[in-house]
Structures are given as structure tokens and as C-alpha cells.
Design a protein around this motif. Structure first.
Motif, PDB file in Angstrom:
ATOM      1  N   ILE A  28       0.856  -1.185   0.000  1.00  0.00           N
ATOM      2  CA  ILE A  28       0.000   0.000   0.000  1.00  0.00           C
ATOM      3  C   ILE A  28       0.888   1.229   0.000  1.00  0.00           C
ATOM      4  N   GLU A  29       0.562   2.159  -0.871  1.00  0.00           N
ATOM      5  CA  GLU A  29       1.234   3.457  -0.911  1.00  0.00           C
ATOM      6  C   GLU A  29       0.187   4.524  -0.632  1.00  0.00           C
ATOM      7  N   VAL A  30       0.498   5.433   0.276  1.00  0.00           N
ATOM      8  CA  VAL A  30      -0.401   6.542   0.572  1.00  0.00           C
ATOM      9  C   VAL A  30       0.268   7.822   0.098  1.00  0.00           C
ATOM     10  N   ALA A  31      -0.460   8.560  -0.733  1.00  0.00           N
ATOM     11  CA  ALA A  31       0.058   9.804  -1.301  1.00  0.00           C
ATOM     12  C   ALA A  31       0.341  10.829  -0.217  1.00  0.00           C
ATOM     13  N   GLY A  32       1.143  11.808  -0.555  1.00  0.00           N
ATOM     14  CA  GLY A  32       1.383  12.917   0.355  1.00  0.00           C
ATOM     15  C   GLY A  32       0.050  13.469   0.828  1.00  0.00           C
ATOM     16  N   THR A  33      -0.124  13.509   2.146  1.00  0.00           N
ATOM     17  CA  THR A  33      -1.402  13.886   2.744  1.00  0.00           C
ATOM     18  C   THR A  33      -1.191  15.106   3.623  1.00  0.00           C
ATOM     19  N   THR A  34      -2.077  16.071   3.478  1.00  0.00           N
ATOM     20  CA  THR A  34      -2.000  17.298   4.274  1.00  0.00           C
ATOM     21  C   THR A  34      -3.234  17.406   5.156  1.00  0.00           C
ATOM     22  N   ALA A  35      -3.262  18.430   5.982  1.00  0.00           N
ATOM     23  CA  ALA A  35      -4.358  18.634   6.937  1.00  0.00           C
ATOM     24  C   ALA A  35      -5.496  19.431   6.306  1.00  0.00           C
ATOM     25  N   MET A  36      -6.104  18.846   5.289  1.00  0.00           N
ATOM     26  CA  MET A  36      -7.254  19.470   4.634  1.00  0.00           C
ATOM     27  C   MET A  36      -8.500  18.667   4.946  1.00  0.00           C
ATOM     28  N   LYS A  37      -9.558  19.344   5.318  1.00  0.00           N
ATOM     29  CA  LYS A  37     -10.846  18.706   5.557  1.00  0.00           C
ATOM     30  C   LYS A  37     -11.934  19.622   5.019  1.00  0.00           C
ATOM     31  N   ASP A  38     -12.752  19.071   4.137  1.00  0.00           N
ATOM     32  CA  ASP A  38     -13.846  19.839   3.528  1.00  0.00           C
ATOM     33  C   ASP A  38     -13.337  21.133   2.896  1.00  0.00           C
ATOM     34  N   GLY A  39     -12.180  21.069   2.258  1.00  0.00           N
ATOM     35  CA  GLY A  39     -11.632  22.211   1.546  1.00  0.00           C
ATOM     36  C   GLY A  39     -10.956  23.264   2.408  1.00  0.00           C
ATOM     37  N   ALA A  40     -10.840  23.008   3.705  1.00  0.00           N
ATOM     38  CA  ALA A  40     -10.213  23.986   4.601  1.00  0.00           C
ATOM     39  C   ALA A  40      -9.032  23.345   5.327  1.00  0.00           C
ATOM     40  N   VAL A  41      -8.045  24.171   5.653  1.00  0.00           N
ATOM     41  CA  VAL A  41      -6.878  23.691   6.397  1.00  0.00           C
ATOM     42  C   VAL A  41      -7.260  23.522   7.864  1.00  0.00           C
ATOM     43  N   VAL A  42      -6.929  22.363   8.419  1.00  0.00           N
ATOM     44  CA  VAL A  42      -7.155  22.074   9.838  1.00  0.00           C
ATOM     45  C   VAL A  42      -5.891  22.466  10.604  1.00  0.00           C
ATOM     46  N   GLY A  43      -6.051  23.066  11.759  1.00  0.00           N
ATOM     47  CA  GLY A  43      -4.909  23.378  12.616  1.00  0.00           C
ATOM     48  C   GLY A  43      -4.001  24.456  12.054  1.00  0.00           C
ATOM     49  N   VAL A  44      -4.579  25.517  11.532  1.00  0.00           N
ATOM     50  CA  VAL A  44      -3.768  26.605  10.973  1.00  0.00           C
ATOM     51  C   VAL A  44      -2.773  27.093  12.024  1.00  0.00           C
ATOM     52  N   GLY A  45      -1.501  27.119  11.653  1.00  0.00           N
ATOM     53  CA  GLY A  45      -0.452  27.583  12.546  1.00  0.00           C
ATOM     54  C   GLY A  45       0.003  26.568  13.585  1.00  0.00           C
ATOM     55  N   ASP A  46      -0.549  25.347  13.551  1.00  0.00           N
ATOM     56  CA  ASP A  46      -0.260  24.354  14.581  1.00  0.00           C
ATOM     57  C   ASP A  46       0.218  23.046  13.940  1.00  0.00           C
ATOM     58  N   PRO A  47       1.527  22.841  13.845  1.00  0.00           N
ATOM     59  CA  PRO A  47       2.037  21.632  13.192  1.00  0.00           C
ATOM     60  C   PRO A  47       1.649  20.339  13.909  1.00  0.00           C
ATOM     61  N   TYR A  48       1.486  20.391  15.222  1.00  0.00           N
ATOM     62  CA  TYR A  48       1.058  19.212  15.981  1.00  0.00           C
ATOM     63  C   TYR A  48      -0.347  18.789  15.553  1.00  0.00           C
ATOM     64  N   GLU A  49      -1.281  19.731  15.535  1.00  0.00           N
ATOM     65  CA  GLU A  49      -2.659  19.425  15.142  1.00  0.00           C
ATOM     66  C   GLU A  49      -2.731  18.994  13.680  1.00  0.00           C
TER      67      GLU A  49
END
Length: 130
Positions: A28-49
Motif C-alpha cells: 500500500i502506498e499513501v500519497a502525500g497527505t496534508t491537513a485538509m478537511k472539507d476544503g479547509a486547512v485544519v490546525g492553521v499555525g499548529d504543526p502538531y494538530e
């Protein structure tokens, strides 16, 4: 060999022409994944979140392909500020503390959206290691 794909509804999947994760045989390969949910960035300014959000998305994709985090053998973390490595590493450790896949963390100039701080991809193998 069968090829099973997972899509998460990312706005970039159809434009760029990729899926979130793919399983071919035991790999299984998982593509580069970012903190996007419903078109919005989750945890803006917070790398932990952001890291927690990313790993939850990856975990869900793995489950859809008949795997879980214990099958992960490699993670690659691309971060926009390497000085935040401890926050990112803390979240990574919460998911992988007992699994301990090989891991790489590198600083990159930017990600696709300026508010994104972390992008993670993983490799998993769904076999029993002896």
C-alpha cells in the motif's frame, strides 16, 4: 494483480490525477497527505494538530484497504519549518510509538497552500513479518 484505490475528495485528486492511497497485492502506498478537511486547512499555525489530522486521514485510508497503522513500514514527513520537528514528532509518536516504522523528516520550501505546514506519505505492507 488487483489494484484498489481510495479517494478522499481532495480538490486536487481529480485535477492532478491521483488517489489518496492504492493497494497492489500486499503493498500500500499513501500519497502525500496534508491537513485538509472539507476544503479547509485544519490546525492553521499548529504543526502538531496538522500532523494528527494527517495521520487520522492516512489511518482511515489504510483501513479502507484492509490494513492499519501496524502495517506501515515507512513514513516521509515534509515540513515547512524544521524547527517545529518536536511538535510534529510528538504527534507522529502518538500514532507510531509501538510500531516504529522507518521515518524521514525533511524541510521543504513550501506546500500547495501557504497555511499547510506538514505533508506525510506512508508505505505499508500487509503481510506477517517473521
Amino acid at each position: 494483480m488487483n489494484r484498489t484505490q481510495v479517494f478522499t475528495g481532495s480538490p486536487w485528486e481529480p485535477v492532478v490525477g491521483y488517489c489518496r492511497a492504492i493497494r497492489v497485492g500486499d503493498k500500500i502506498e499513501v500519497a502525500g497527505t496534508t491537513a485538509m478537511k472539507d476544503g479547509a486547512v485544519v490546525g492553521v499555525g499548529d504543526p502538531y494538530e496538522q500532523t494528527k489530522c494527517i495521520l487520522q486521514t492516512i489511518e482511515k485510508a489504510l483501513q479502507e484497504l484492509g490494513a492499519d497503522l501496524s502495517h506501515v513500514v515507512r513514513t516521509r514527513m515534509f515540513v515547512t519549518d524544521i524547527s517545529k520537528w518536536e511538535e510534529i514528532g510528538k504527534a507522529h509518536g502518538e500514532f507510531f510509538r509501538n510500531i516504529q516504522p522507518v521515518a524521514t523528516m525533511v524541510e521543504v520550501k513550501a506546500l500547495i497552500e501557504p497555511e499547510l505546514l506538514v505533508e506525510i506519505e506512508v508505505e505499508a505492507i500487509v503481510t506477517t513479518v517473521e
